[in-house]
Design a protein around this motif. Structure first.
Motif, PDB file in Angstrom:
ATOM      1  N   GLU A 602       1.153  -0.995   0.267  1.00 31.68           N
ATOM      2  CA  GLU A 602       0.349  -0.165   0.418  1.00 31.68           C
ATOM      3  C   GLU A 602       0.912   1.066  -0.160  1.00 31.68           C
ATOM      4  O   GLU A 602       1.913   1.122   1.210  1.00 31.68           O
ATOM      5  CB  GLU A 602      -1.119  -0.356   0.860  1.00 31.68           C
ATOM      6  CG  GLU A 602      -1.892  -1.360   1.315  1.00 31.68           C
ATOM      7  CD  GLU A 602      -2.793  -0.963   2.622  1.00 31.68           C
ATOM      8  OE1 GLU A 602      -4.006  -0.155   2.315  1.00 31.68           O
ATOM      9  OE2 GLU A 602      -2.070  -1.288   3.686  1.00 31.68           O
ATOM     10  N   VAL A 603       0.051   2.182  -0.391  1.00 33.48           N
ATOM     11  CA  VAL A 603       0.682   3.294  -0.591  1.00 33.48           C
ATOM     12  C   VAL A 603       0.026   4.504   0.209  1.00 33.48           C
ATOM     13  O   VAL A 603      -0.703   5.088   0.222  1.00 33.48           O
ATOM     14  CB  VAL A 603       0.905   4.023  -1.725  1.00 33.48           C
ATOM     15  CG1 VAL A 603       1.571   5.311  -2.166  1.00 33.48           C
ATOM     16  CG2 VAL A 603       2.264   3.527  -3.030  1.00 33.48           C
ATOM     17  N   ARG A 604       1.094   5.178   1.017  1.00 31.98           N
ATOM     18  CA  ARG A 604       0.130   6.069   1.944  1.00 31.98           C
ATOM     19  C   ARG A 604       0.261   7.190   2.227  1.00 31.98           C
ATOM     20  O   ARG A 604       1.616   7.504   2.199  1.00 31.98           O
ATOM     21  CB  ARG A 604      -0.233   5.125   3.520  1.00 31.98           C
ATOM     22  CG  ARG A 604      -0.606   3.760   3.787  1.00 31.98           C
ATOM     23  CD  ARG A 604      -2.018   4.228   3.827  1.00 31.98           C
ATOM     24  NE  ARG A 604      -2.683   2.806   4.257  1.00 31.98           N
ATOM     25  CZ  ARG A 604      -2.875   2.990   4.560  1.00 31.98           C
ATOM     26  NH1 ARG A 604      -3.507   3.494   6.034  1.00 31.98           N
ATOM     27  NH2 ARG A 604      -3.376   1.125   5.329  1.00 31.98           N
ATOM     28  N   THR A 605      -0.311   8.573   2.539  1.00 33.55           N
ATOM     29  CA  THR A 605      -0.080  10.039   2.953  1.00 33.55           C
ATOM     30  C   THR A 605       0.047  10.179   4.017  1.00 33.55           C
ATOM     31  O   THR A 605      -2.090   9.988   4.549  1.00 33.55           O
ATOM     32  CB  THR A 605       0.013  10.810   1.358  1.00 33.55           C
ATOM     33  OG1 THR A 605      -1.282  10.922   1.459  1.00 33.55           O
ATOM     34  CG2 THR A 605       0.756   9.931   0.274  1.00 33.55           C
ATOM     35  N   LEU A 606       0.400  11.197   4.592  1.00 35.36           N
ATOM     36  CA  LEU A 606       0.152  11.571   6.090  1.00 35.36           C
ATOM     37  C   LEU A 606       0.096  13.436   5.842  1.00 35.36           C
ATOM     38  O   LEU A 606       1.372  13.811   4.924  1.00 35.36           O
ATOM     39  CB  LEU A 606       0.160  11.125   6.934  1.00 35.36           C
ATOM     40  CG  LEU A 606      -0.882  10.158   7.527  1.00 35.36           C
ATOM     41  CD1 LEU A 606      -0.067   9.198   8.105  1.00 35.36           C
ATOM     42  CD2 LEU A 606      -2.041  10.375   7.686  1.00 35.36           C
ATOM     43  N   HIS A 607      -0.256  14.601   6.304  1.00 36.51           N
ATOM     44  CA  HIS A 607       0.088  15.794   6.206  1.00 36.51           C
ATOM     45  C   HIS A 607      -0.261  16.327   8.055  1.00 36.51           C
ATOM     46  O   HIS A 607      -1.011  15.813   8.299  1.00 36.51           O
ATOM     47  CB  HIS A 607      -0.948  16.207   5.592  1.00 36.51           C
ATOM     48  CG  HIS A 607       0.001  18.183   5.516  1.00 36.51           C
ATOM     49  ND1 HIS A 607       0.729  18.315   5.079  1.00 36.51           N
ATOM     50  CD2 HIS A 607      -1.001  19.333   6.030  1.00 36.51           C
ATOM     51  CE1 HIS A 607       0.922  19.795   5.054  1.00 36.51           C
ATOM     52  NE2 HIS A 607      -0.080  20.434   5.893  1.00 36.51           N
ATOM     53  N   PHE A 608       0.714  16.981   8.310  1.00 26.71           N
ATOM     54  CA  PHE A 608       1.065  17.854   9.375  1.00 26.71           C
ATOM     55  C   PHE A 608       1.046  18.625   9.088  1.00 26.71           C
ATOM     56  O   PHE A 608       2.129  19.092   8.121  1.00 26.71           O
ATOM     57  CB  PHE A 608       1.553  17.051  10.806  1.00 26.71           C
ATOM     58  CG  PHE A 608       1.639  15.670  10.701  1.00 26.71           C
ATOM     59  CD1 PHE A 608       0.697  15.233  11.698  1.00 26.71           C
ATOM     60  CD2 PHE A 608       2.655  14.289  10.044  1.00 26.71           C
ATOM     61  CE1 PHE A 608       0.037  14.274  11.686  1.00 26.71           C
ATOM     62  CE2 PHE A 608       1.989  12.955  10.290  1.00 26.71           C
ATOM     63  CZ  PHE A 608       0.719  12.841  10.924  1.00 26.71           C
ATOM     64  N   ASN A 609       1.145  20.435  10.061  1.00 28.39           N
ATOM     65  CA  ASN A 609       1.939  21.419   9.454  1.00 28.39           C
ATOM     66  C   ASN A 609       1.004  22.276  11.407  1.00 28.39           C
ATOM     67  O   ASN A 609       0.559  22.109  12.000  1.00 28.39           O
ATOM     68  CB  ASN A 609       0.320  22.477   8.908  1.00 28.39           C
ATOM     69  CG  ASN A 609      -0.857  22.624   9.071  1.00 28.39           C
ATOM     70  OD1 ASN A 609      -1.272  22.446   9.563  1.00 28.39           O
ATOM     71  ND2 ASN A 609      -1.573  21.936   7.749  1.00 28.39           N
ATOM     72  N   GLY A 610       1.732  23.417  11.109  1.00 30.64           N
ATOM     73  CA  GLY A 610       1.935  24.234  12.447  1.00 30.64           C
ATOM     74  C   GLY A 610       2.629  24.055  13.536  1.00 30.64           C
ATOM     75  O   GLY A 610       3.883  22.777  13.017  1.00 30.64           O
ATOM     76  N   GLU A 611       3.159  24.330  14.794  1.00 28.88           N
ATOM     77  CA  GLU A 611       4.673  23.893  15.823  1.00 28.88           C
ATOM     78  C   GLU A 611       4.886  23.256  16.008  1.00 28.88           C
ATOM     79  O   GLU A 611       5.878  22.144  15.896  1.00 28.88           O
ATOM     80  CB  GLU A 611       4.501  25.254  16.430  1.00 28.88           C
ATOM     81  CG  GLU A 611       4.836  26.557  16.188  1.00 28.88           C
ATOM     82  CD  GLU A 611       4.767  27.563  17.838  1.00 28.88           C
ATOM     83  OE1 GLU A 611       4.059  26.537  18.919  1.00 28.88           O
ATOM     84  OE2 GLU A 611       6.038  28.631  17.543  1.00 28.88           O
TER      85      GLU A 611
END
Length: 849
Positions: A602-611
């Motif tokens: 499987e190919v997965r992506t995740l995103h996080f932003n901020g301090e």
């Protein structure tokens, strides 16, 4: 009886020869040579022949004599090969191709499934040697441009209900009667004994063995002249369930072929328990004398049965799909003239599409499948997926209706369902792969990424178009894909083959990400992540999912360092901490995207932003690694900061590698692994536990030391600002920069104790009315320091690698004095601990930075 049997034998030989002729006529010279020579290579054994192995390798096929072409090849190979290798006993009963070979479903890309049936008296070593020979022959076939799979079949396999192991081709424990059903209706005898089952009338199937013994006792048939794998018996509900799962498993890699087979099994279940297996229909037609009829083509008969089923349940959508799958599997483009090609296959298709009422436009669309692009492929993928999931739902209903205890082994069922989950389950962040053999080329000349900010009519995020950035053409088209984050769209376009080295990339949304940064991301992803990998092994599917290849993408959509442009930035080179940078203690990581491929492919992506993006990303990564997992094969960090790029990339790489090592090397004997990280002036603790990794914000020194202590401080703990309350004068006298100092002061009336903590810079924290065990706190904090050393960091200004010093404030002669903190327990531990043991307790050392 004798005349009837002789007539059947003639019919059987005639239809077998017809199938051999059709198999050879449909294919090219390489296939013809492989198909013709395989019996010879299994009959003889010679160092100059493909498949040769030293030692005692079983060879020799019953009742086999090379034909003229095979004898010519033997003479060319070596004059003495035929004489030197005449086998004595014939351990191989027969060699048979099965599946689509010789049917209308055979096309230029078809592979070969070969059953090598052998005598049951072969021992394990002989079977192993024969299997190795077949493996060598398989490699030779590949060198000739032919995909072939060999299956060793013991004559008694189906009588004893034995099964193989689940692999890329072997269905393991999931099939028994159904596998025999497919063999009996599709087998082509390449060499060896005729198949006895064909000689037994359908009405005698229920007492198959008795009828066969009658034929032998009457002298009508001679026992050793026939391959007898047994009768078809009764199809169990459990086997239907396992076989259907197997076909769904196969559908992931060969969707058009598997749709037809899956629906055949569904038709079987619809008739259950009065299922008439397809092999029985073919045998009946053989006994009735239908030899040349297209109805004896195994693929045509499969379509006929499925058509009857879908028509009966009024499912015209899947009927239309199965007809298109059949047409595409046959691979005869009726819109193109094919001079010299096999007439019988085109004749069958022409007759069928006339019955179906297809027009030229539909034929043209199907014949142009190699030119399909993403819109058509996605439509076809979704249609195939819907059909498969409908079959899966029907399968589950069938299982419940029949109260099944599945005959397949739990491990095989686990592997099958895991692969279905990995291929078909749609999850947030997962990259759906849309092209399982549907179209060979989805590449696009132009791809445009458009960002819509918050507050517009359209939802905010990124839109992908397969157009150049001409607004008129984009406005008139629907986007191919939308996602809130750019990384997911790039991954989707890359792994589905839209994005290639020749694709021109455009972007509208420079306030978030500009074209050079996007081009860098595309180059990094395409360079580090191959498009195609081998399918996951059954072992991988049966095991817990593990991250195999991880990319950490830093500051793609939000880059705090971009604000440094044309600014004077004050920082100390000695304290160059990218997570708590400069006088403002700013975190230089503004966004993190994860892109990873796991052990189920499987190919997965995740995103996080901020301090806190770094903390959240770390917790997520580590949470996806179970304690006993293997470390990822590759961990890449891609950083797109305008400034300090190399420093940020190196620091993130170090931090991630260290945390992965801590997560995967923790054991039950050492449960207290801990990592502290200072981010934007705040301290966070990552706690590496057996089952998980937890994160805790550590607001102050007591929280920090309480967190690493097995004995949590409790009771009322009040922090008092040092500006408002003066330290006891005796503490002032002991304050020393460069070390951390704890001062304990017992309160009156035994109401707990106060703690005065001075950090390296002599900043003060004061806590009143603490409750708990000072001895255990001191022990655990000392243990933490002596065992951690350079494994742990806790911000550049809070902890160094000196051990903290502990003091007790006492009243002596009516005066406050400070003495080193001592407890009986600590003294005994220190006295028995060697100084060089990194995991044991040490007496406090007194030295300065």
């Amino acid at each position: 009886m004798y005349l009837y049997i002789e007539t059947l034998k003639q019919r059987l030989d005639a239809i077998n020869q017809l199938r051999v002729d059709r198999a050879l006529a449909a294919m090219g010279p390489a296939f013809q040579q492989v198909y013709s020579l395989l019996p010879t290579l299994l009959h003889y054994h010679h160092p100059l022949m493909p498949g040769y192995l030293e030692g005692n390798v079983p060879h020799g096929i019953s009742f086999y004599t090379p034909d003229e072409n095979q004898q010519k090849w033997l003479r060319e190979l070596t004059p003495d090969a035929q004489d030197a290798n005449k086998p004595g006993e014939m351990p191989i009963t027969g060699v048979y191709s099965m599946g689509s070979t010789s049917s209308v479903g055979q096309n230029g890309t078809s592979d070969l499934d070969i059953w090598v049936c052998h005598q049951s008296w072969l021992d394990n070593n002989e079977r192993l040697a024969l299997q190795k020979k077949c493996n060598q022959l398989q490699k030779w076939c590949v060198s000739m441009g032919v995909e072939a799979s060999f299956f060793l079949i013991d004559e008694n396999r189906f009588r004893h209900n034995e099964s193989g192991s689940l692999g890329s081709e072997d269905c393991g424990s999931t099939q028994h009667i159904l596998l025999l059903d497919e063999f009996y209706r599709t087998a082509v005898r390449m060499a060896g004994k005729r198949i006895l089952w064909n000689m037994v009338p359908g009405e005698e199937e229920s007492h198959y063995d008795d009828y066969v013994m009658t034929l032998y006792s009457q002298g009508v048939l001679t026992p050793n002249e026939w391959l007898d794998l047994g009768g078809l018996g009764t199809l169990s509900a459990e086997e239907y369930f396992g076989a259907s799962l197997w076909q769904l498993y196969k559908s992931i890699d060969s969707p058009y072929k598997a749709v037809l087979k899956t629906l055949l099994l569904e038709a079987y279940s619809w008739e259950y328990p009065n299922t008439q297996l397809l092999a029985m229909d073919i045998k009946q037609r053989l006994h009735d004398g239908e030899i040349v009829s297209f109805g004896l083509d195994a693929y045509c008969m499969m379509l006929e049965r499925v058509t009857h089923y879908l028509t009966s349940i009024d499912d015209h959508a899947r009927l239309d799909l199965v007809r298109r799958c059949f047409y595409l599997k046959v691979c005869e483009k009726l819109t193109e003239a094919q001079p010299g090609r096999n007439g019988w296959r085109r004749e069958i298709l022409t007759q069928l599409i006339k019955e179906w009422g297809w027009d030229d436009a539909r034929l043209q669309m199907l014949d142009n499948r190699a030119e399909w692009k993403i819109e058509q492929v996605r439509e076809a993928h979704n249609e195939l997926l819907d059909a498969m999931m409908q079959s899966y739902r029907n399968l589950i209903r069938f299982a419940r209706r029949n109260n099944l205890s599945v005959s397949a082994s739990p491990q095989d069922i686990g592997v099958l369902t895991r692969k279905l989950y990995a291929a078909f389950e749609a999850l947030p962040g997962k990259v759906t792969l849309l092209n399982p053999q549907i179209s060979p080329d989805l590449s696009e000349p132009h791809l445009t990424f458009i960002h819509v900010p918050v507050g517009r009519a359209n939802r905010s995020g990124w839109y992908l178009y397969n157009q150049a950035p001409d607004m008129d053409s984009i406005i008139s088209h629907q986007p191919l894909e939308f996602n809130r984050y750019l990384n997911k769209l790039v991954a989707w376009a890359w792994f589905n083959g839209l994005l290639t080295a020749q694709t021109r990339i455009h972007i509208k949304g420079n306030d978030v990400c500009d074209l050079p940064r996007l081009q860098e991301l595309v180059a990094d992803v395409s360079h580090h992540f191959p498009l195609r990998l081998p399918s996951p092994t059954p072992k991988a599917l049966y095991s817990p999912c593990e991250i195999r290849h991880l990319a950490i993408i830093v500051n793609l959509e939000y880059d705090p360092t971009s604000a440094f442009r044309n600014q004077v930035v004050h920082f100390d080179f000695r304290k160059l901490d990218v997570f708590s940078f400069g006088q403002q203690q700013q975190c230089l990581i503004g966004s993190i995207d994860l892109l990873y491929r796991n052990s189920w492919n499987e190919v997965r992506t995740l995103h996080f932003n901020g301090e806190q993006a770094m903390i959240e990303a770390l917790k997520t990564i580590l949470g996806k690694m179970h304690q006993d997992a293997a470390p990822p094969d590759e961990v890449d960090v891609f950083c797109y900061s305008q400034h300090l790029r190399g420093l940020i990339k190196t620091r993130v790489q170090q931090l991630v590698s260290e945390c992965i090592d801590l997560r995967l090397s923790s054991t039950r004997q050492e449960p207290g692994r801990f990592k502290a990280l200072r981010v934007a002036g705040q301290t966070w603790g990552l706690f590496f536990e057996r089952l998980s990794v937890s994160v805790q914000k550590l607001e102050n020194a007591v929280e920090f030391y309480g967190a690493i202590s097995n004995n949590k401080l409790h009771g009322l703990s009040i922090k008092v600002d040092a500006d408002q309350t003066r330290l006891p004068a005796v503490v002032n006298g002991y304050a020393s920069e460069g070390i951390i100092q704890f001062f304990f002061e017992d309160t009156q009336n035994d109401r707990g104790f106060n703690i005065y903590i001075l950090d390296e810079s002599n900043r003060v924290e004061i806590y009143h009315h603490c409750e708990g065990s000072k001895e255990e706190l001191v022990r655990d904090v000392s243990r933490f320091y002596s065992s951690s050393h350079d494994r742990f960091t806790y911000g550049s200004s809070f902890i160094n690698f000196n051990l903290p010093q502990f003091y007790q404030i006492v009243h002596i002669d009516d005066r406050l004095q400070v003495i080193p903190f001592r407890s009986q327990t600590l003294t005994q531990i220190c006295a028995t601990t060697p100084d060089n043991s990194s995991n044991d307790y040490h007496q406090p050392r007194y030295h300065m930075h």
